[in-house]
Design a protein around this motif. Structure first.
Motif, mmCIF file in Angstrom:
data_model
loop_
_atom_site.group_PDB
_atom_site.id
_atom_site.type_symbol
_atom_site.label_atom_id
_atom_site.label_comp_id
_atom_site.label_asym_id
_atom_site.label_seq_id
_atom_site.Cartn_x
_atom_site.Cartn_y
_atom_site.Cartn_z
ATOM 1 N N ALA A 190 0.819 -1.212 0.000
ATOM 2 C CA ALA A 190 0.000 0.000 0.000
ATOM 3 C C ALA A 190 0.852 1.260 0.000
ATOM 4 C CB ALA A 190 -0.924 0.000 1.217
ATOM 5 N N GLU A 191 2.005 1.195 0.615
ATOM 6 C CA GLU A 191 3.005 2.260 0.581
ATOM 7 C C GLU A 191 4.336 1.623 0.195
ATOM 8 O OE1 GLU A 191 3.081 4.429 4.238
ATOM 9 O OE2 GLU A 191 0.961 5.000 4.131
ATOM 10 N N PRO A 192 5.258 2.393 -0.371
ATOM 11 C CA PRO A 192 6.539 1.824 -0.805
ATOM 12 C C PRO A 192 7.232 1.036 0.304
ATOM 13 C CG PRO A 192 6.316 4.055 -1.622
ATOM 14 C CD PRO A 192 5.158 3.834 -0.685
ATOM 15 N N GLY A 193 7.515 -0.235 0.057
ATOM 16 C CA GLY A 193 8.212 -1.074 1.025
ATOM 17 C C GLY A 193 7.358 -1.615 2.142
ATOM 18 N N MET A 194 6.071 -1.337 2.122
ATOM 19 C CA MET A 194 5.185 -1.800 3.199
ATOM 20 C C MET A 194 4.638 -3.184 2.913
ATOM 21 S SD MET A 194 1.652 -0.076 4.714
ATOM 22 C CE MET A 194 2.491 1.154 5.715
ATOM 23 N N ARG A 195 4.699 -4.064 3.927
ATOM 24 C CA ARG A 195 4.112 -5.392 3.823
ATOM 25 C C ARG A 195 2.776 -5.428 4.552
ATOM 26 N NH1 ARG A 195 7.350 -9.269 1.737
ATOM 27 N NH2 ARG A 195 5.271 -10.041 1.217
ATOM 28 N N GLY A 196 1.990 -6.474 4.256
ATOM 29 C CA GLY A 196 0.634 -6.537 4.777
ATOM 30 C C GLY A 196 0.512 -6.745 6.267
ATOM 31 N N ILE A 197 1.387 -7.576 6.846
ATOM 32 C CA ILE A 197 1.249 -7.915 8.264
ATOM 33 C C ILE A 197 2.593 -8.340 8.844
ATOM 34 C CG2 ILE A 197 0.731 -10.377 7.856
ATOM 35 C CD1 ILE A 197 -1.391 -10.137 10.142
ATOM 36 N N CYS A 198 2.745 -8.173 10.147
ATOM 37 C CA CYS A 198 3.920 -8.690 10.857
ATOM 38 C C CYS A 198 3.457 -9.781 11.809
ATOM 39 C CB CYS A 198 4.627 -7.591 11.650
ATOM 40 S SG CYS A 198 6.376 -7.956 11.970
ATOM 41 N N LEU A 199 4.077 -10.938 11.714
ATOM 42 C CA LEU A 199 3.852 -12.069 12.614
ATOM 43 C C LEU A 199 5.217 -12.607 13.015
ATOM 44 C CD1 LEU A 199 1.033 -13.974 10.679
ATOM 45 C CD2 LEU A 199 0.738 -12.673 12.798
ATOM 46 N N ARG A 200 5.395 -12.902 14.265
ATOM 47 C CA ARG A 200 6.702 -13.395 14.715
ATOM 48 C C ARG A 200 7.113 -14.663 13.974
ATOM 49 N NH1 ARG A 200 6.530 -13.123 21.349
ATOM 50 N NH2 ARG A 200 5.123 -11.325 21.545
ATOM 51 N N GLY A 201 8.367 -14.699 13.547
ATOM 52 C CA GLY A 201 8.905 -15.881 12.908
ATOM 53 C C GLY A 201 10.171 -16.371 13.589
ATOM 54 N N LEU A 202 10.621 -15.620 14.592
ATOM 55 C CA LEU A 202 11.837 -15.969 15.323
ATOM 56 C C LEU A 202 11.580 -17.162 16.230
ATOM 57 C CD1 LEU A 202 14.782 -15.186 16.078
ATOM 58 C CD2 LEU A 202 13.799 -13.747 17.893
ATOM 59 N N ALA A 203 12.408 -18.186 16.103
ATOM 60 C CA ALA A 203 12.244 -19.401 16.908
ATOM 61 C C ALA A 203 12.286 -19.088 18.393
ATOM 62 C CB ALA A 203 13.333 -20.407 16.552
ATOM 63 N N GLY A 204 11.538 -19.874 19.165
ATOM 64 C CA GLY A 204 11.487 -19.701 20.616
ATOM 65 C C GLY A 204 10.070 -19.951 21.099
ATOM 66 N N TRP A 205 9.905 -20.690 22.190
ATOM 67 C CA TRP A 205 8.553 -21.006 22.654
ATOM 68 C C TRP A 205 7.793 -19.738 23.040
ATOM 69 C CZ3 TRP A 205 6.436 -19.725 27.327
ATOM 70 C CH2 TRP A 205 7.312 -19.372 28.359
ATOM 71 N N GLY A 206 8.509 -18.707 23.477
ATOM 72 C CA GLY A 206 7.864 -17.461 23.839
ATOM 73 C C GLY A 206 7.900 -16.420 22.746
ATOM 74 N N GLU A 207 8.573 -16.717 21.647
ATOM 75 C CA GLU A 207 8.600 -15.793 20.499
ATOM 76 C C GLU A 207 7.579 -16.277 19.476
ATOM 77 O OE1 GLU A 207 9.724 -12.953 19.779
ATOM 78 O OE2 GLU A 207 11.484 -12.498 20.987
ATOM 79 N N LEU A 208 8.013 -16.979 18.434
ATOM 80 C CA LEU A 208 7.087 -17.532 17.448
ATOM 81 C C LEU A 208 6.024 -18.404 18.113
ATOM 82 C CD1 LEU A 208 6.068 -18.550 14.670
ATOM 83 C CD2 LEU A 208 8.092 -20.033 14.567
ATOM 84 N N GLY A 209 6.432 -19.130 19.155
ATOM 85 C CA GLY A 209 5.514 -20.061 19.792
ATOM 86 C C GLY A 209 4.285 -19.421 20.389
ATOM 87 N N ALA A 210 4.386 -18.176 20.855
ATOM 88 C CA ALA A 210 3.242 -17.524 21.498
ATOM 89 C C ALA A 210 2.109 -17.228 20.518
ATOM 90 C CB ALA A 210 3.695 -16.261 22.224
ATOM 91 N N PRO A 211 2.344 -16.446 19.464
ATOM 92 C CA PRO A 211 1.239 -16.197 18.531
ATOM 93 C C PRO A 211 0.803 -17.446 17.780
ATOM 94 C CG PRO A 211 3.277 -15.249 17.682
ATOM 95 C CD PRO A 211 3.537 -15.668 19.093
ATOM 96 N N LEU A 212 1.752 -18.302 17.415
ATOM 97 C CA LEU A 212 1.396 -19.508 16.679
ATOM 98 C C LEU A 212 0.473 -20.404 17.493
ATOM 99 C CD1 LEU A 212 1.648 -21.429 14.262
ATOM 100 C CD2 LEU A 212 3.673 -22.404 15.378
ATOM 101 N N THR A 213 0.770 -20.610 18.768
ATOM 102 C CA THR A 213 -0.060 -21.477 19.594
ATOM 103 C C THR A 213 -1.459 -20.901 19.778
ATOM 104 O OG1 THR A 213 1.873 -22.374 20.754
ATOM 105 C CG2 THR A 213 -0.253 -22.656 21.821
ATOM 106 N N SER A 214 -1.564 -19.570 19.861
ATOM 107 C CA SER A 214 -2.897 -18.974 19.965
ATOM 108 C C SER A 214 -3.679 -19.193 18.668
ATOM 109 C CB SER A 214 -2.804 -17.481 20.296
ATOM 110 O OG SER A 214 -2.361 -16.718 19.201
ATOM 111 N N VAL A 215 -2.981 -19.219 17.529
ATOM 112 C CA VAL A 215 -3.626 -19.519 16.247
ATOM 113 C C VAL A 215 -4.036 -20.998 16.200
ATOM 114 C CG1 VAL A 215 -3.307 -19.643 13.740
ATOM 115 C CG2 VAL A 215 -2.445 -17.667 15.007
ATOM 116 N N VAL A 216 -3.156 -21.874 16.657
ATOM 117 C CA VAL A 216 -3.466 -23.306 16.707
ATOM 118 C C VAL A 216 -4.727 -23.544 17.541
ATOM 119 C CG1 VAL A 216 -2.693 -25.529 17.624
ATOM 120 C CG2 VAL A 216 -1.103 -24.115 16.308
ATOM 121 N N ASN A 217 -4.811 -22.877 18.689
ATOM 122 C CA ASN A 217 -5.981 -23.045 19.562
ATOM 123 C C ASN A 217 -7.278 -22.730 18.830
ATOM 124 O OD1 ASN A 217 -4.404 -23.713 21.806
ATOM 125 N ND2 ASN A 217 -4.302 -21.605 22.535
#
Length: 451
Positions: A190-217
């Motif tokens: 929508a703007e130069p260099g802008m992406r649609g969404i940010c979601l954690r991708g960094l490994a770690g049970w409290g990093e990627l694991g937090a949002p991913l597990t809420s999605v799994v639920n």
């Protein structure tokens, strides 16, 4: 044998990298020259912690004479370091930031001081003002409080209102994940260099694991059934993970496999992404005009859902005192101050009311200045916290509590290893099927301890 196995599980990873030290530096003697006292504090490198490191010397230390040595680490390194120090009883730190995952496990092992009695003796602290979900999550099985909340959080969706308006998009107050995926596709670029969404991708049970597990639920999945059958490669877990990975690969932030909370905060505040699903505590930083380019232009919505009515997580970064400390009196004074109404007022007056470490006290939401500064997100944050249900976060019964984690000692290692594989799928190095099949084997090994 049980305790020894727990210690082994909890200390598998060793902290890496250099320490980011604030104020007086880390380590050193527990007492300073001239008879003054000092305490060593280990804490996660989130904005609220950086704020307290800046404010302590001129306020708390000036008033009490107690010198505070802060060690600030990124989340993954903090978790490794604090676990290693407390589980092995190394005794390097008098205070450490931990959360709802660690408290019930570590209290069973006798690693933490009970703190409720300190709070009860300090009438100005007003323990009764603490939000019930925070008190419950930071208490042991004996009902006593073992950590004092610095701030509390759930999770929700944050979005750039200007971008949505320009695209003619109305974000629902209660969105579904499919709606968010559709919006991410429309606002990508929508703007130069802008992406649609940010979601954690960094490994770690409290990093990627937090949002991913809420999605799994909310997709209908779970790590384990009530009778401890591993479900990591089940259809629902797989569907959720494929959705998450596909969304972040198609419309997510640059370098997603290395992006955690801090990187997503920077991306959102600097207009590099149009949306972000993460902790409610991020809102204060996004609304800080001194560091955020979108302050005053952020919209907020409840955590996206699929099969559940809600999907927000529940967490508190809280102050805990290891049994090994020799400075309990000084350490307790620091913790009580750091979680007090007085400290919230200090932050509001010195740094801005949007930056108050909220989500822990009912009274915070009645402060006129805070209500004004947090008008866009305060009520939604409080409702998300109060609506989170750690005992029933999905569509099926669970063997233990936890929304974005499983409350067993082994999950720290299990969650980190599985998210390492999933992070690799985000980076295009492996497939979701392989990652989850490998994760299933690891989960099955853990389940044997409880079946």
């Amino acid at each position: 044998m049980r305790t020894r196995r727990m210690i082994h599980v909890l200390t598998t990873a060793t902290a890496a990298g250099s320490l980011l030290v604030a104020c007086s530096g880390a380590g050193g003697s527990s007492s300073s020259g001239g008879g003054g006292k000092s305490v060593n504090v280990l804490m996660v490198g989130n904005p609220q912690m950086e704020d307290i490191a800046k404010l302590t010397k001129s306020t708390f230390t000036k008033d009490t004479g107690i010198k505070v040595n802060f060690t600030i680490l990124p989340e993954n390194e903090l978790r490794d370091k604090v676990t290693q120090d407390i589980a092995t009883q190394a005794g390097q730190y008098d205070v450490a930031t931990i959360g709802a995952y660690e408290v019930p496990i570590w209290t069973k092992n006798g690693w933490l001081h009970e703190l409720g009695s300190y709070a009860d003796k300090d009438t100005s602290f007003d323990k009764a003002d603490l939000l019930k979900p925070m008190v419950q999550s930071l208490s042991g099985s004996d009902g006593k409080l073992y950590a004092l909340p610095f701030y509390g959080e759930s999770s929700f969706l944050m979005y750039n209102k200007d971008v949505m308006k320009a695209k003619g998009i109305t974000v629902p107050e209660h969105p579904t994940w499919q709606q968010i995926a559709d919006i991410a596709a429309k606002v990508d670029g929508a703007e130069p260099g802008m992406r649609g969404i940010c979601l954690r991708g960094l490994a770690g049970w409290g990093e990627l694991g937090a949002p991913l597990t809420s999605v799994v639920n909310t997709f209908g999945g779970t790590w384990f059934t009530k009778d401890w059958k591993a479900q990591v490669n089940s259809p629902a877990f797989k569907k959720a993970t494929n959705f998450y990975v596909d969304l972040v690969r198609k419309h997510g932030e640059a370098g997603a496999a290395q992006a955690g909370f801090t990187e997503c905060l920077n991306a959102m505040s600097q207009k590099k992404v149009a949306m972000w699903y993460d902790a409610t505590s991020a809102a204060g930083s996004l609304e800080d005009s001194s560091s955020s380019k979108i302050a005053g232009h952020v919209g907020y919505a409840y955590a996206p859902t699929v099969e559940t009515k809600s999907s927000g997580w529940l967490w508190s970064w809280a102050w805990a005192m290891p049994k090994t400390t020799k400075n309990a009196d000084a350490a307790s004074k620091f913790m009580l101050w750091a979680s007090s109404k007085k400290y919230e007022k200090l932050v509001g007056e010195k740094l801005g009311w949007a930056r108050v470490p909220a989500g822990k006290r009912a009274s915070t939401y009645g402060i006129p200045q805070y209500q004004k500064a947090a008008g866009a997100f305060g009520d939604l944050t409080l409702k998300s916290i109060e609506g989170a249900d750690p005992a029933n976060p999905g569509v099926q019964p669970r063997p233990t509590v936890g929304i974005q984690y499983v409350a067993i000692p082994e999950f720290q290692d299990l969650g980190t290893k599985v998210t390492q594989e999933i992070s690799a799928t985000i980076a295009g190095k492996t497939s979701v099927d392989k990652a989850l099949n490998d994760g299933q084997k690891l989960a099955e090994d853990v389940a044997k301890n409880y079946q």
